[in-house]
Write an enzyme that holds these catalytic residues in place. Structure first.
Site, mmCIF file in Angstrom:
data_model
loop_
_atom_site.group_PDB
_atom_site.id
_atom_site.type_symbol
_atom_site.label_atom_id
_atom_site.label_comp_id
_atom_site.label_asym_id
_atom_site.label_seq_id
_atom_site.Cartn_x
_atom_site.Cartn_y
_atom_site.Cartn_z
ATOM 1 N N LYS A 207 51.413 -107.166 -20.502
ATOM 2 C CA LYS A 207 51.819 -108.391 -21.174
ATOM 3 C C LYS A 207 53.066 -109.003 -20.528
ATOM 4 O O LYS A 207 53.045 -109.353 -19.364
ATOM 5 C CB LYS A 207 52.021 -108.104 -22.664
ATOM 6 N N ASP B 168 56.509 -99.494 -30.612
ATOM 7 C CA ASP B 168 55.826 -100.361 -29.652
ATOM 8 C C ASP B 168 56.646 -101.639 -29.527
ATOM 9 O O ASP B 168 56.741 -102.433 -30.459
ATOM 10 C CB ASP B 168 54.407 -100.674 -30.149
ATOM 11 N N TYR C 126 48.115 -103.192 -33.681
ATOM 12 C CA TYR C 126 47.124 -103.633 -32.701
ATOM 13 C C TYR C 126 45.805 -102.879 -32.889
ATOM 14 O O TYR C 126 45.794 -101.671 -33.139
ATOM 15 C CB TYR C 126 47.679 -103.418 -31.294
ATOM 16 N N ARG D 149 49.761 -87.795 -8.221
ATOM 17 C CA ARG D 149 49.562 -87.743 -9.673
ATOM 18 C C ARG D 149 50.840 -87.253 -10.344
ATOM 19 O O ARG D 149 51.220 -87.716 -11.419
ATOM 20 C CB ARG D 149 48.382 -86.831 -10.027
#
Length: 377
Positions: free
Chosen positions: A195, A170, A98, A46
């Site tokens: 994406k 972004d 978005y 982690r």
């Protein structure tokens, strides 16, 4: 190092232990320590994993930052970055953003007492009007999803520094191959790596890159504390995807130019949103701050019935959420990616029931144009 070379040789391009030219998938949760607190750089996955670290180093180099972070999804990356702020803070956010980003700031951050104002960030005057005494950051999406508006990153960043504000960008639509916001003055860059960076519709992931070590330490603390990390298998898939990002982005753009030329002359299309068009309101800004215009287009066919008719006739454009894959995808923002935004708000922004968004793939452009022609006719 040129961009296409950096995609191959940036970051940690080979395994230092074996010389393998593909970083191994370290499918491991914990690591042997020589004694308490003495280890070989890793103690628990982690906190850090060699495969994820290699990806984080690569995206750091590509975005010209100081530290990169890989998360389990784009929304996990956005959430971690927004967790840098405290109760009572205020953030200015691009209005045409978005739907998932809109949802998290209006239904999650507001519970924590972090306030937001949505503004057309293509207009610096409107951004300045939204400034409050407790404003801490400006969150920009450029080009925006789904209307492809373009914000001048350098202009906003220059103004933000005078106000002691962070600038978060972004960069999903452009990718670091076309646009590097940190070089233009931004402080943090975000990606839905699901994406274009992944590029093959086979991984869900998010990336964040910062421009200084202090932000890096703060974001690593949040990532480790909240645990929204990317696994080693998906980290490896992203590194593999990044190796072909350059040639894919060029192919996406070439196809998109041809598709846009076709759409521009079709009587069923009322309006087209694409930064590569000279008629686009921010075409000059896009041309100045990015090396390419990308593979995303949205266009309006007037009403929902026409949209349904178009969708029913397509063969090569796949109706699906997401974007940026080698296959061409099509969606209806008002009913899919932006359905979480209230209807009156969508209409105010211009996200109409007749708006269609396409992610142009790398198939033969003639097939794509014939597909759209058959559907629109």
């Amino acid at each position: 190092m040129k961009p296409r070379t950096k995609l191959i040789h940036g970051g940690i391009s080979s395994d230092p232990h074996t010389g393998a030219v593909s970083i191994p998938i370290y499918q491991v949760s914990t690591y042997k320590q020589k004694e308490i607190g003495v280890h070989q750089g890793y103690e628990y996955s982690r906190t850090g994993n060699p495969t994820r670290h290699a990806l984080e180093e690569l995206i750091k180099d590509l975005e010209e930052g100081t530290r990169g972070f890989a998360f389990g999804s784009g929304m996990a990356a956005i959430h971690a970055v927004l967790t840098l702020f405290n109760t009572g803070d205020h953030i200015i956010v691009t209005d045409d953003v978005y739907g998932g980003t809109y949802r998290i700031v209006t239904t999650i951050l507001n519970r924590l007492g972090i306030h937001t104002t949505f503004v057309d960030t293509t207009d610096l005057h409107k951004v300045a009007q939204a400034l409050q005494p407790n404003t801490k950051a400006i969150y920009i999406e450029t080009p925006t999803n789904p209307l492809l508006k373009v914000t001048d990153i350098k202009q906003i960043s220059t103004w933000a520094k005078l106000q002691d504000l962070l600038v978060i960008v972004d960069n999903t639509f452009s990718t670091p191959y076309w646009q590097t916001p940190l070089a233009l003055g931004a402080d943090i860059v975000l990606h839905s790596a699901t994406k274009y960076i992944g590029g093959h519709s086979d991984v869900v992931a998010g990336l964040a890159i910062v421009n200084n070590h202090t932000l890096g330490e703060e974001l690593h603390f949040i990532q480790n504390a909240t645990g929204g990390i990317l696994g080693p298998q998906d980290s490896w898939l992203l590194m593999r995807g990044l190796k072909t990002l350059g040639i894919r982005m060029e192919a996406h753009e070439q196809n998109t130019k041809e598709v846009v030329a076709f759409l521009s002359g079709h009587p069923a299309v009322q309006h087209i949103n694409y930064p590569g068009l000279t008629s686009h309101p921010q075409h000059d800004v896009a041309k100045q701050q990015a090396r390419g215009f990308g593979g995303m287009v949205s266009f309006d066919v007037g009403h929902a019935d026409k949209v349904a008719d178009v969708l029913s006739k397509l063969k090569y454009f796949t109706l699906a959420e997401s974007l940026g894959a080698v296959e061409s995808l099509i969606s209806v923002p008002a009913r899919m990616t932006h359905a979480s935004i209230p209807k009156d708000r969508r209409e105010e922004l211009g996200i109409t029931e007749g708006l269609i968004r396409i992610s142009v793939g790398i198939e033969d452009s003639e097939d794509l144009i014939e597909d759209l022609a058959r559907a629109l006719d």
